[in-house]
Design a protein around this motif. Structure first.
Motif, PDB file in Angstrom:
ATOM      1  N   ASP A  29      23.797  41.729  52.763  1.00  0.00           N
ATOM      2  CA  ASP A  29      24.996  42.420  52.290  1.00  0.00           C
ATOM      3  C   ASP A  29      26.197  41.503  52.467  1.00  0.00           C
ATOM      4  OD1 ASP A  29      24.015  45.067  51.546  1.00  0.00           O
ATOM      5  OD2 ASP A  29      23.546  45.312  53.677  1.00  0.00           O
ATOM      6  N   MET A  30      27.007  41.399  51.417  1.00  0.00           N
ATOM      7  CA  MET A  30      28.157  40.489  51.426  1.00  0.00           C
ATOM      8  C   MET A  30      29.442  41.264  51.150  1.00  0.00           C
ATOM      9  SD  MET A  30      28.720  36.980  49.244  1.00  0.00           S
ATOM     10  CE  MET A  30      30.307  36.138  49.176  1.00  0.00           C
ATOM     11  N   PRO A  31      30.203  41.622  52.185  1.00  0.00           N
ATOM     12  CA  PRO A  31      31.484  42.298  51.974  1.00  0.00           C
ATOM     13  C   PRO A  31      32.543  41.349  51.448  1.00  0.00           C
ATOM     14  CG  PRO A  31      31.134  41.880  54.313  1.00  0.00           C
ATOM     15  CD  PRO A  31      29.876  41.464  53.619  1.00  0.00           C
ATOM     16  N   MET A  32      33.333  41.850  50.502  1.00  0.00           N
ATOM     17  CA  MET A  32      34.460  41.109  49.938  1.00  0.00           C
ATOM     18  C   MET A  32      35.647  42.058  49.862  1.00  0.00           C
ATOM     19  SD  MET A  32      32.496  38.926  46.914  1.00  0.00           S
ATOM     20  CE  MET A  32      33.739  37.640  46.818  1.00  0.00           C
ATOM     21  N   ALA A  33      36.851  41.537  50.043  1.00  0.00           N
ATOM     22  CA  ALA A  33      38.028  42.396  50.170  1.00  0.00           C
ATOM     23  C   ALA A  33      38.648  42.800  48.840  1.00  0.00           C
ATOM     24  CB  ALA A  33      39.082  41.713  51.028  1.00  0.00           C
ATOM     25  N   TYR A  34      38.323  42.069  47.774  1.00  0.00           N
ATOM     26  CA  TYR A  34      39.053  42.269  46.516  1.00  0.00           C
ATOM     27  C   TYR A  34      38.223  43.046  45.496  1.00  0.00           C
ATOM     28  CZ  TYR A  34      42.174  39.076  48.804  1.00  0.00           C
ATOM     29  OH  TYR A  34      43.019  38.521  49.721  1.00  0.00           O
ATOM     30  N   ALA A  35      38.935  43.643  44.541  1.00  0.00           N
ATOM     31  CA  ALA A  35      38.303  44.521  43.554  1.00  0.00           C
ATOM     32  C   ALA A  35      37.234  43.791  42.752  1.00  0.00           C
ATOM     33  CB  ALA A  35      39.376  45.076  42.613  1.00  0.00           C
ATOM     34  N   ASP A  36      36.312  44.553  42.213  1.00  0.00           N
ATOM     35  CA  ASP A  36      35.213  43.970  41.433  1.00  0.00           C
ATOM     36  C   ASP A  36      35.720  43.162  40.244  1.00  0.00           C
ATOM     37  OD1 ASP A  36      33.248  44.922  43.091  1.00  0.00           O
ATOM     38  OD2 ASP A  36      32.783  46.677  41.861  1.00  0.00           O
ATOM     39  N   SER A  37      36.882  43.525  39.712  1.00  0.00           N
ATOM     40  CA  SER A  37      37.416  42.826  38.540  1.00  0.00           C
ATOM     41  C   SER A  37      38.060  41.489  38.897  1.00  0.00           C
ATOM     42  CB  SER A  37      38.449  43.707  37.832  1.00  0.00           C
ATOM     43  OG  SER A  37      39.524  44.021  38.728  1.00  0.00           O
ATOM     44  N   ASN A  38      38.337  41.254  40.169  1.00  0.00           N
ATOM     45  CA  ASN A  38      39.007  40.026  40.577  1.00  0.00           C
ATOM     46  C   ASN A  38      38.087  38.823  40.402  1.00  0.00           C
ATOM     47  OD1 ASN A  38      39.654  38.003  43.053  1.00  0.00           O
ATOM     48  ND2 ASN A  38      41.533  38.965  42.296  1.00  0.00           N
ATOM     49  N   PHE A  39      38.645  37.677  40.039  1.00  0.00           N
ATOM     50  CA  PHE A  39      37.811  36.521  39.751  1.00  0.00           C
ATOM     51  C   PHE A  39      37.071  36.012  40.981  1.00  0.00           C
ATOM     52  CE2 PHE A  39      41.652  34.346  41.153  1.00  0.00           C
ATOM     53  CZ  PHE A  39      41.185  33.183  41.758  1.00  0.00           C
ATOM     54  N   HIS A  40      37.629  36.204  42.181  1.00  0.00           N
ATOM     55  CA  HIS A  40      36.916  35.812  43.396  1.00  0.00           C
ATOM     56  C   HIS A  40      35.638  36.645  43.548  1.00  0.00           C
ATOM     57  CE1 HIS A  40      39.569  32.951  45.409  1.00  0.00           C
ATOM     58  NE2 HIS A  40      40.595  33.695  45.065  1.00  0.00           N
ATOM     59  N   THR A  41      35.759  37.942  43.316  1.00  0.00           N
ATOM     60  CA  THR A  41      34.598  38.820  43.443  1.00  0.00           C
ATOM     61  C   THR A  41      33.581  38.521  42.353  1.00  0.00           C
ATOM     62  OG1 THR A  41      36.097  40.513  44.314  1.00  0.00           O
ATOM     63  CG2 THR A  41      33.880  41.222  43.738  1.00  0.00           C
ATOM     64  N   GLN A  42      34.048  38.272  41.144  1.00  0.00           N
ATOM     65  CA  GLN A  42      33.135  37.913  40.060  1.00  0.00           C
ATOM     66  C   GLN A  42      32.412  36.606  40.367  1.00  0.00           C
ATOM     67  OE1 GLN A  42      32.322  39.691  37.187  1.00  0.00           O
ATOM     68  NE2 GLN A  42      33.371  41.318  38.309  1.00  0.00           N
ATOM     69  N   ASN A  43      33.134  35.653  40.933  1.00  0.00           N
ATOM     70  CA  ASN A  43      32.508  34.386  41.314  1.00  0.00           C
ATOM     71  C   ASN A  43      31.485  34.610  42.427  1.00  0.00           C
ATOM     72  OD1 ASN A  43      32.580  31.399  40.887  1.00  0.00           O
ATOM     73  ND2 ASN A  43      33.160  31.390  43.044  1.00  0.00           N
TER      74      ASN A  43
END
Length: 335
Positions: free
Chosen positions: A38-52
């Motif tokens: 499981d990989m938690p990320m702070a930003y919305a799914d639409s954000n390019f960091h999350t997409q990357n």
């Protein structure tokens, strides 16, 4: 970089349907016995960091022939942004992403990317990261973490709900901070810093808890801040970085071949994410303008005021960082 890893990551970047992903996984040997991370990320799914991050996760699954399946949890849904690093350190999550400078209070070196007006372009940001990365990797190893990759945000600008011509206009404004540097910036400009996570920004603006902030065009676009604010000053203060890291115990449990594959995919994720950030940088600003915000450079007096603030912040950072931090900055300035 092995060609098969490069091809896998590039393939994932171009995947259009879940069917294509499924077919690739089947051809790669399946994921029936995958170890799920499981990989938690702070930003919305639409954000390019999350997409990357999603592309990285899928590429790891394919490149390892299903040995590892990384599951992305965006928007602070699994752990809030300020909880992610601790969760990975303690093994509650095997991998995660966080804003690098959010941990400057732990060690000043985590804020090397946020020294005002030091590295203000993508090329400069990459050079500074190359110099700082070995020391940060060493620091993280002591914290039971393994550094995998890092991607910069577009350059930071200032968001306000009124025109700002000088620091005389910023007195008393409630300013959203996201790290020690932004809190110090607010204080030096006579504003009142309020620590607010990205996921809580819109609510803070809507309720008046915050009236201004410094961030990239990406944050403004993702959060539709034109509904609450009117002006963006493109001062290009610094390019903050997000970084992805793994729990060292979980990492050491992987065999050497799998570690090498993940490292290779991480290198590609860093390159792809950085390229995407740069590609989107100007686009975000055009979108802010298209939605009614006044997007402009800082005026002469505000620029002069910010230069003084930047010099103060830089000297403060260097004093706190000591010989290690100064060596990084000196090496960067010599390039």
């Amino acid at each position: 970089m092995p060609n098969n890893i490069r091809a896998t990551f590039l393939k994932i970047r171009g995947v259009k349907t879940l069917l294509a992903i499924f077919a690739s996984i089947v051809l790669g040997g399946g994921i029936a016995n995958a170890e799920k991370w499981d990989m938690p990320m702070a930003y919305a799914d639409s954000n390019f960091h999350t997409q990357n991050g999603k592309a990285f996760a899928e590429a790891v699954t394919l490149a390892t022939s299903g040995k590892i399946e990384i599951i992305i949890h965006g928007g602070g849904s699994l752990f809030k942004g300020n909880e992610i690093k601790r969760a990975v350190q303690t093994g509650q999550a095997p991998i995660g992403e966080r804003l690098l400078s959010a941990h400057q209070n732990e060690n000043i070196l985590f804020g090397v990317d946020s020294i005002p007006f030091l590295a203000t372009s993508y090329a400069a940001s990459s050079e500074l990261w190359k110099i700082a990365k070995p020391k940060l990797s060493e620091l993280m190893d002591e914290q039971n973490l393994v550094l995998l990759y890092s991607v910069p945000w577009p350059a930071q600008g200032l968001y306000f709900k009124k025109p700002i011509n000088s620091m005389a206009d910023t007195k008393g404004i409630k300013f959203r901070g996201y790290n020690a540097a932004t809190n110090q910036l607010a204080e030096l400009m006579g504003m009142n810093p309020v620590q607010i996570e990205a996921a809580e920004l819109v609510q803070a603006l809507a309720t008046g808890v915050a009236e201004a902030f410094v961030s990239s065009g990406s944050t403004g676009y993702d959060r539709k801040v034109w509904e609450h604010l009117t002006h963006f000053y493109d001062v290009q203060a610094w390019l903050p970085r997000n970084y992805v890291f793994a729990n060292k115990d979980a990492w050491n449990a992987l065999d050497q071949e799998t570690q090498n594959i993940v490292k290779g995919v991480a290198m590609m994720a860093e390159a792809a994410g950085t390229a995407k950030s740069e590609q989107l940088s100007n686009w975000y600003l055009t979108q802010l303008a298209a939605n009614g915000m006044k997007v402009q450079p800082a005026g002469e007096q505000l620029s002069a005021d910010l230069k003084k603030v930047g010099a103060t912040m830089t000297e403060s950072w260097l004093e706190q960082a000591g010989p290690e931090g100064r060596a990084i900055v000196d090496a960067f300035n010599e390039e």
